[in-house]
Design a protein around this motif. Structure first.
Motif, PDB file in Angstrom:
ATOM      1  N   ARG A  35       0.792   9.834  47.991  1.00  0.00           N
ATOM      2  CA  ARG A  35      -0.323  10.490  48.687  1.00  0.00           C
ATOM      3  C   ARG A  35      -0.765  11.754  47.953  1.00  0.00           C
ATOM      4  N   LEU A  36       0.231  12.531  47.515  1.00  0.00           N
ATOM      5  CA  LEU A  36      -0.110  13.771  46.818  1.00  0.00           C
ATOM      6  C   LEU A  36      -0.878  13.481  45.534  1.00  0.00           C
ATOM      7  N   MET A  37      -0.424  12.439  44.856  1.00  0.00           N
ATOM      8  CA  MET A  37      -1.100  12.084  43.608  1.00  0.00           C
ATOM      9  C   MET A  37      -2.494  11.544  43.894  1.00  0.00           C
ATOM     10  N   ARG A  38      -2.595  10.791  44.979  1.00  0.00           N
ATOM     11  CA  ARG A  38      -3.895  10.253  45.343  1.00  0.00           C
ATOM     12  C   ARG A  38      -4.863  11.381  45.672  1.00  0.00           C
ATOM     13  N   ASP A  39      -4.294  12.434  46.311  1.00  0.00           N
ATOM     14  CA  ASP A  39      -5.155  13.542  46.730  1.00  0.00           C
ATOM     15  C   ASP A  39      -5.671  14.365  45.550  1.00  0.00           C
ATOM     16  N   LEU A  40      -5.163  14.071  44.360  1.00  0.00           N
ATOM     17  CA  LEU A  40      -5.765  14.715  43.185  1.00  0.00           C
ATOM     18  C   LEU A  40      -7.207  14.254  42.998  1.00  0.00           C
ATOM     19  N   GLY A  41      -7.546  13.156  43.662  1.00  0.00           N
ATOM     20  CA  GLY A  41      -8.930  12.686  43.632  1.00  0.00           C
ATOM     21  C   GLY A  41      -9.089  11.389  42.854  1.00  0.00           C
ATOM     22  N   TYR A  42     -10.336  10.909  42.879  1.00  0.00           N
ATOM     23  CA  TYR A  42     -10.634   9.681  42.146  1.00  0.00           C
ATOM     24  C   TYR A  42     -10.461   9.953  40.655  1.00  0.00           C
ATOM     25  N   ASN A  43      -9.878   8.991  39.970  1.00  0.00           N
ATOM     26  CA  ASN A  43      -9.669   9.232  38.544  1.00  0.00           C
ATOM     27  C   ASN A  43     -10.475   8.271  37.661  1.00  0.00           C
ATOM     28  N   LEU A  44     -11.323   7.455  38.282  1.00  0.00           N
ATOM     29  CA  LEU A  44     -12.169   6.539  37.500  1.00  0.00           C
ATOM     30  C   LEU A  44     -13.626   6.741  37.891  1.00  0.00           C
ATOM     31  N   ARG A  45     -14.491   6.714  36.905  1.00  0.00           N
ATOM     32  CA  ARG A  45     -15.927   6.792  37.175  1.00  0.00           C
ATOM     33  C   ARG A  45     -16.577   5.596  36.500  1.00  0.00           C
ATOM     34  N   ILE A  46     -17.205   4.786  37.295  1.00  0.00           N
ATOM     35  CA  ILE A  46     -17.885   3.611  36.745  1.00  0.00           C
ATOM     36  C   ILE A  46     -19.388   3.918  36.801  1.00  0.00           C
ATOM     37  N   ILE A  47     -19.990   3.916  35.645  1.00  0.00           N
ATOM     38  CA  ILE A  47     -21.415   4.304  35.557  1.00  0.00           C
ATOM     39  C   ILE A  47     -22.172   3.213  34.826  1.00  0.00           C
ATOM     40  N   PRO A  48     -23.481   3.214  34.937  1.00  0.00           N
ATOM     41  CA  PRO A  48     -24.264   2.185  34.214  1.00  0.00           C
ATOM     42  C   PRO A  48     -24.007   2.262  32.711  1.00  0.00           C
ATOM     43  N   ALA A  49     -23.926   1.107  32.106  1.00  0.00           N
ATOM     44  CA  ALA A  49     -23.583   1.038  30.680  1.00  0.00           C
ATOM     45  C   ALA A  49     -24.624   1.742  29.820  1.00  0.00           C
ATOM     46  N   ALA A  50     -25.865   1.779  30.300  1.00  0.00           N
ATOM     47  CA  ALA A  50     -26.950   2.347  29.496  1.00  0.00           C
ATOM     48  C   ALA A  50     -27.034   3.871  29.601  1.00  0.00           C
ATOM     49  N   THR A  51     -26.085   4.474  30.270  1.00  0.00           N
ATOM     50  CA  THR A  51     -26.121   5.922  30.493  1.00  0.00           C
ATOM     51  C   THR A  51     -26.152   6.695  29.172  1.00  0.00           C
ATOM     52  N   ASP A  52     -27.032   7.714  29.124  1.00  0.00           N
ATOM     53  CA  ASP A  52     -27.034   8.668  28.015  1.00  0.00           C
ATOM     54  C   ASP A  52     -25.882   9.625  28.287  1.00  0.00           C
ATOM     55  N   MET A  53     -24.841   9.535  27.503  1.00  0.00           N
ATOM     56  CA  MET A  53     -23.626  10.262  27.820  1.00  0.00           C
ATOM     57  C   MET A  53     -23.787  11.774  27.672  1.00  0.00           C
ATOM     58  N   SER A  54     -24.685  12.184  26.730  1.00  0.00           N
ATOM     59  CA  SER A  54     -24.907  13.627  26.593  1.00  0.00           C
ATOM     60  C   SER A  54     -25.505  14.170  27.884  1.00  0.00           C
TER      61      SER A  54
END
Lengths: 384, 226
Positions: free
Chosen positions: A48-67
């Motif tokens: 639980r404590l580790m989970r409460d560190l928050g979401y650790n994955l971000r899934i974004i559209p592949a075409a995203t301009d990363m800058s």
């Protein structure tokens, strides 16, 4: 007189000795039972404590301009909202706690805030757990600390945003992150306000723990994502992910290291006490042998008592260990301590292990004594 | 009944000189005899008795009791032999402390139970004068009473041989007399008795006395000792 009756009479006659031995077995069983029962909570607490560190994955559209992504804090591209449904339909994934978001910087009066449309969290099949975040009801808003301060919002206020009137349901405490600048609304409201129906620009998720350090979990995640959401890409927040994984492994390793020693120490404790008890009663073996009782009868008398005490001790020790874990657990594990519950499998294990240790320990000196000449057994008493 | 040839029992302890508790003992006791073994403390009397009672394997020699070479028997058969053929009265009684008088006497008949056994126990309790104390534990009895319980236990299964180690050594005259009386009754029914005693107090009914000294038979006068 039957063996059981002889055991009962002997135990009743030597009340103190029998009670001490029983008490020792109770303690020896209670210790690992309490340790294991509380240990389950400790593992849950760590999770639980580790989970409460928050979401650790971000899934974004592949075409995203990363800058632009790193500059703005969100993707300028969108993807279909139904990608979360694709995750939810699968039960064999390394993802959990999927949260779809639609974010844009918008003006609220003269101030720029980060409008964040929040869907309800979803979980893949068979992985449903309590949500990691709050839900925002349609028509309401949760204001981040800075946004609330800049806009002068308080719970219960009405606010206008992009032509939409929203009730401020909550003002969030300071986090020291970009979240302080957010105003959270329901995803459907955000889609409507931004004229992006059915679209999201990010799905946040929690990576499930991988117990095998040899597995490249990021590569695994990307493989799974490519299969399910070919139009997306996954970013892993390495510090959070690694801290989480490391802590889980440390907790598991600590438990794996300590537990065998606790069990071995308690087993040896029971064995020593039983062996000592049999040794102290060696003259009885001599008397019974002198009277012509065969070794099987004598062994059943002594090992029988050890088994009986082991069974009673296992039951009482299980009760004591569980009671202590339930009573003391919540103070040690404030998050999950309340969920400490009776581990019935431990009862079965205790009912096997305690009598077994006692029987094996009792059998050794008993067999040694019955192998001696009766006179030698009696002489030990006289010499004692 | 008893035929011993060259029986020795040597105790060896590391770093100490070996001690022969009994040394090349030859002995014959006929069925129905009452033999008393006398000698000073440490002369090997108890060792001889335990050896004959199938409870202490001799280091050397041959021990035949009631037609059986007892140490040629396996452990289980030897236990059965003791249970069936031999009654043993220990100097220190060796009663089980957690059993009452009745149960202690009955403990000798591990293989026999039921009403016949209970009746035999009742009869023996009457004969040893302990019917009123049948429910008492050994700790609640005097030494004389404990010894009478031990004698009753030794006689319950009607052994062919009664071995008694200082049966009156700890007893007052009245209790000694009671034990003598029990031995007499047993003898009258055809029993054989081998008794060990360290003093020279005469014991009623003894046929002959053997003297042991330093583990050897010093003399066997053959005279009646009454």
């Amino acid at each position: 007189m039957s063996v059981a009756a002889l055991i009962l009479r002997e135990a009743a006659h030597r009340k103190l000795s029998s009670a001490l031995m029983l008490g020792a077995i109770v303690c020896a069983v209670a210790l690992p039972v309490g340790f294991l029962t509380a240990g389950e909570a400790a593992q849950r607490e760590t999770g639980r404590l580790m989970r409460d560190l928050g979401y650790n994955l971000r899934i974004i559209p592949a075409a995203t301009d990363m800058s632009a992504f790193w500059r703005d804090g969100y993707s300028g591209e969108t993807m279909p909202e139904e990608v979360t449904r694709r995750f939810a339909e699968r039960g064999d994934l390394s993802y959990n706690h999927l949260l779809a978001l639609l974010q844009r910087r918008v003006l609220a009066g003269d101030d720029e805030i980060l409008l964040t449309g929040l869907a309800n969290e979803v979980a893949p099949v068979g992985k449903a757990q309590a949500s990691m975040t709050f839900a925002v009801a349609p028509g309401t808003a949760h204001a981040g600390f800075e946004a609330a301060r800049a806009l002068g919002l308080a719970p219960g206020d009405e606010m206008d945003l992009l032509g939409r009137s929203l009730e401020v349901a909550a003002c969030l405490p300071e986090t020291g992150t970009l979240d302080d600048a957010r105003v959270y609304v329901n995803l459907s409201d955000a889609q409507e306000m931004l004229a992006l129906p059915g679209r999201v620009n990010e799905v946040q998720a929690l990576e499930c723990g991988c117990d095998d350090p040899a597995v490249d979990t990021l590569a695994l995640l990307r493989r799974e994502l490519e299969e399910i959401v070919p139009e997306g890409r996954v970013l892993r927040m390495e510090r959070i992910a690694q801290a989480r994984e490391r802590q889980r492994r440390v907790a598991a390793a600590h438990f794996a290291l300590v537990l065998p020693w606790v069990i071995i120490a308690c087993g040896v404790w029971i064995a020593c006490l039983t062996a000592l008890n049999v040794r102290q009663r060696q003259s009885e073996i001599g008397i019974l042998r002198a009277l012509g009782r065969d070794s099987g009868h004598i062994a059943s008398l002594f090992v029988g008592k050890a088994v009986a005490l082991g069974l009673i001790g296992a039951l009482a020790g299980f009760g004591l260990g569980t009671a202590l874990a339930v009573a003391l657990g919540p103070s040690a594990f404030p998050i999950t301590g309340g969920a400490i519950a009776t581990e019935w499998r431990l009862l079965a294990q205790a009912l096997v292990a305690a009598p077994l240790f006692a029987a094996i320990a009792g059998a050794g000196p008993t067999v040694a004594a019955v192998a001696m000449d009766p006179a030698a057994c009696l002489a030990e008493r006289e010499g004692a | 009944m008893i035929h011993i040839e060259g029986a020795s029992r040597v105790y060896r302890r590391r770093g100490r000189k070996a001690v022969a508790a009994i040394d090349q003992v030859d002995l014959r006791v006929e069925r129905g005899e009452f033999v008393c073994v006398r000698g000073p403390s440490g002369s090997g009397k108890s060792t001889l008795l335990l050896t004959i009672g199938a409870m202490l394997r001799p280091s050397a020699g041959r021990v035949e009791v009631a037609g059986e070479q007892v140490y040629a028997l396996g452990a289980r058969s030897r236990a059965a032999f003791r249970a069936e053929k031999i009654g043993f009265v220990f100097q220190l009684f060796h009663l089980l402390p957690y059993l009452d008088v009745r149960a202690n006497i009955a403990a000798a008949s591990g293989r026999v139970g039921g009403k016949a056994r209970d009746a035999a126990v009742d009869e023996l309790l009457e004969r040893v004068g302990l019917a009123g104390r049948a429910d008492h534990l050994p700790a609640e009895l005097s030494a004389g009473e404990c010894q009478r319980v031990a004698v009753a236990r030794a006689l319950l299964h009607r052994p062919v041989l009664l071995l008694a180690d200082e049966p009156t050594g700890n007893l007052d005259p009245r209790s000694s007399s009671a034990v003598e009386s029990l031995f007499g009754e047993y003898r009258a029914q055809g029993g054989t008795i081998l008794m060990v005693s360290h003093d020279r107090t005469p014991f009623e009914g003894v046929d002959r006395t053997i003297h042991l000294a330093e583990g050897r038979v010093a003399s066997e006068p053959g005279a009646r000792d009454t």
